[in-house]
Write a protein that holds these residues in place. Structure first.
Motif, PDB file in Angstrom:
ATOM      1  N   VAL A  11       0.836  -1.208   0.000  1.00 40.27           N
ATOM      2  CA  VAL A  11       0.000   0.000   0.000  1.00 40.27           C
ATOM      3  C   VAL A  11       0.870   1.257   0.000  1.00 40.27           C
ATOM      4  O   VAL A  11       0.636   2.200  -0.772  1.00 40.27           O
ATOM      5  N   ILE A  12       1.895   1.282   0.865  1.00 37.85           N
ATOM      6  CA  ILE A  12       2.790   2.446   0.937  1.00 37.85           C
ATOM      7  C   ILE A  12       3.498   2.655  -0.401  1.00 37.85           C
ATOM      8  O   ILE A  12       3.610   3.785  -0.892  1.00 37.85           O
ATOM      9  N   GLY A  13       3.959   1.562  -1.010  1.00 42.84           N
ATOM     10  CA  GLY A  13       4.611   1.650  -2.311  1.00 42.84           C
ATOM     11  C   GLY A  13       3.675   2.194  -3.383  1.00 42.84           C
ATOM     12  O   GLY A  13       4.068   3.041  -4.199  1.00 42.84           O
ATOM     13  N   ALA A  14       2.424   1.729  -3.377  1.00 48.35           N
ATOM     14  CA  ALA A  14       1.433   2.197  -4.350  1.00 48.35           C
ATOM     15  C   ALA A  14       1.141   3.684  -4.167  1.00 48.35           C
ATOM     16  O   ALA A  14       1.048   4.439  -5.146  1.00 48.35           O
ATOM     17  N   LEU A  15       1.004   4.117  -2.911  1.00 49.88           N
ATOM     18  CA  LEU A  15       0.738   5.529  -2.624  1.00 49.88           C
ATOM     19  C   LEU A  15       1.902   6.407  -3.076  1.00 49.88           C
ATOM     20  O   LEU A  15       1.698   7.466  -3.691  1.00 49.88           O
ATOM     21  N   PHE A  16       3.118   5.971  -2.775  1.00 47.11           N
ATOM     22  CA  PHE A  16       4.300   6.745  -3.161  1.00 47.11           C
ATOM     23  C   PHE A  16       4.415   6.842  -4.680  1.00 47.11           C
ATOM     24  O   PHE A  16       4.681   7.914  -5.231  1.00 47.11           O
ATOM     25  N   LEU A  17       4.205   5.717  -5.373  1.00 47.61           N
ATOM     26  CA  LEU A  17       4.280   5.701  -6.837  1.00 47.61           C
ATOM     27  C   LEU A  17       3.221   6.619  -7.438  1.00 47.61           C
ATOM     28  O   LEU A  17       3.500   7.362  -8.400  1.00 47.61           O
ATOM     29  N   SER A  18       2.025   6.603  -6.874  1.00 48.01           N
ATOM     30  CA  SER A  18       0.933   7.443  -7.379  1.00 48.01           C
ATOM     31  C   SER A  18       1.260   8.927  -7.227  1.00 48.01           C
ATOM     32  O   SER A  18       1.082   9.711  -8.159  1.00 48.01           O
ATOM     33  N   VAL A  19       1.758   9.305  -6.043  1.00 45.36           N
ATOM     34  CA  VAL A  19       2.086  10.721  -5.792  1.00 45.36           C
ATOM     35  C   VAL A  19       3.231  11.172  -6.700  1.00 45.36           C
ATOM     36  O   VAL A  19       3.134  12.212  -7.373  1.00 45.36           O
ATOM     37  N   ALA A  20       4.311  10.384  -6.732  1.00 42.38           N
ATOM     38  CA  ALA A  20       5.491  10.770  -7.514  1.00 42.38           C
ATOM     39  C   ALA A  20       5.175  10.894  -8.998  1.00 42.38           C
ATOM     40  O   ALA A  20       5.548  11.876  -9.647  1.00 42.38           O
ATOM     41  N   SER A  21       4.459   9.897  -9.547  1.00 36.22           N
ATOM     42  CA  SER A  21       4.157   9.919 -10.983  1.00 36.22           C
ATOM     43  C   SER A  21       3.158  11.013 -11.335  1.00 36.22           C
ATOM     44  O   SER A  21       3.295  11.676 -12.375  1.00 36.22           O
TER      45      SER A  21
END
Length: 344
Positions: A11-21
């Motif tokens: 979940v943390i990885g998905a959130l970070f990827l979403s924000v960064a991209s």
């Protein structure tokens, strides 16, 4: 515990990827549209989805993920609905003031909560509702400037809100109902989203900009930014489905407003956009609301997990109780029989 820890990391990885991209693509598209004069947002989105589908198709060929068939009617309607949603949001921006468009985006969270409560019987605690209210107030203070209403713009905004809410709820529901991953759902639905936008995009852009996308003179630097935008979009589209699948449509919208705050901050630091005390206060209130939302969601999820564990243990106790009782009855009968034999 290991599976839960792995899920939380996912979940943390998905959130970070979403924000960064998402922040990256906003900065890229802002440079493309504002500085280089390429105003065709809807057509660009159709290119994004086509590149996303082609990338996933290549990945699937190399066995990066396994393709899983979903009911064609479901996928087609889902893809078309999401494509229409994107087109309506762009039309809403074109026919309304920026302030009213921001209010349209803010309205997606309460409408999503309402739909999930009415149709999916999902319960939202008062603490969650308060944190969402705080978040929306903060984003409104930071980003909403003018509110100019008109009939056509209002109708388009209402349709955009409805289609966006339903589309995001379905993104979560389809993944769970059909037991498919975010990648599998995106791979199946991207062609339909791309098709509807590829057909309607030039018309929508012509209506909004009074310019023809096919008559535009594409310089090398414009083409370079278009290619970069399409590459980043693969990550944006993938992370969108991933976040909604792993969390919920409401959490995805909360994340979207975090991106808004970050874009405002990046716009001030990198692009030297005007930044006022009102923007700062609004962003701080929004971040406070996000913090509360994150804390309350984590706390409630832990309580739910503990409740589920206790329910499972109670079921196990109930299942083992008759067995123990039967064993004890058997022992007592054998004891009585032995006593009787000794008396004889």
């Amino acid at each position: 515990m290991g599976e839960m820890s792995s899920f939380q990391m996912g979940v943390i990885g998905a959130l970070f990827l979403s924000v960064a991209s998402s922040v990256s693509i906003v900065i890229c598209n802002k440079a493309l549209m504002s500085n280089l004069g390429f105003p065709f947002a809807t057509t660009l989105t159709s290119w994004h989805l086509m590149v996303t589908f082609c990338t996933l198709h290549v990945a699937q060929r190399f066995n990066v993920f396994e393709s899983k068939s979903i009911d064609m009617k479901t996928v087609m309607l889902f893809g078309i609905l999401n494509g229409i949603s994107i087109g309506l949001l762009n039309l809403s921006l074109g026919f309304n003031s920026i302030g009213f468009y921001q209010m349209t985006k803010l309205a997606i969270i309460p409408f999503t909560v309402l739909l999930e409560t009415l149709f999916l019987k999902k319960q939202f605690s008062q603490k969650i509702k308060f944190s969402l209210f705080l978040l929306l107030v903060g984003v409104a203070i930071a980003s909403v400037t003018d509110l100019q209403l008109n009939f056509v713009g209002t109708i388009l905004s209402l349709l955009a809100i409805a289609t966006t809410c339903v589309g995001q709820i379905l993104t979560n529901t389809i993944q769970k109902k059909h037991n498919v991953s975010s990648t599998q759902l995106l791979y199946q639905s991207a062609p339909f989203q791309a098709a509807i936008l590829f057909v309607s995009g030039p018309v929508v852009d012509q209506c909004l900009t009074k310019k023809n996308v096919f008559a535009y003179k594409y310089s090398p630097i414009v083409l370079a930014f278009i290619i970069l935008s399409c590459i980043i979009s693969v990550s944006v589209n993938f992370s969108t489905f991933l976040v909604i699948g792993k969390t919920s449509p409401v959490t995805y919208q909360v994340l979207g407003h975090l991106k808004t705050c970050l874009v405002l901050a990046f716009g001030y630091t990198l692009l030297h956009d005007p930044f006022t005390t009102r923007n700062i206060i609004g962003i701080l209130i929004a971040i406070l609301g996000m913090g509360f939302y994150s804390y309350f969601c984590t706390h409630e999820n832990k309580k739910k997990q503990l409740g589920d564990l206790s329910a499972v243990s109670q079921i196990k106790d109930k299942e083992t109780a008759p067995l123990l009782a039967g064993y004890e009855d058997k022992e007592s009968l054998e004891g009585k029989k032995a006593t009787k034999d000794s008396l004889v």
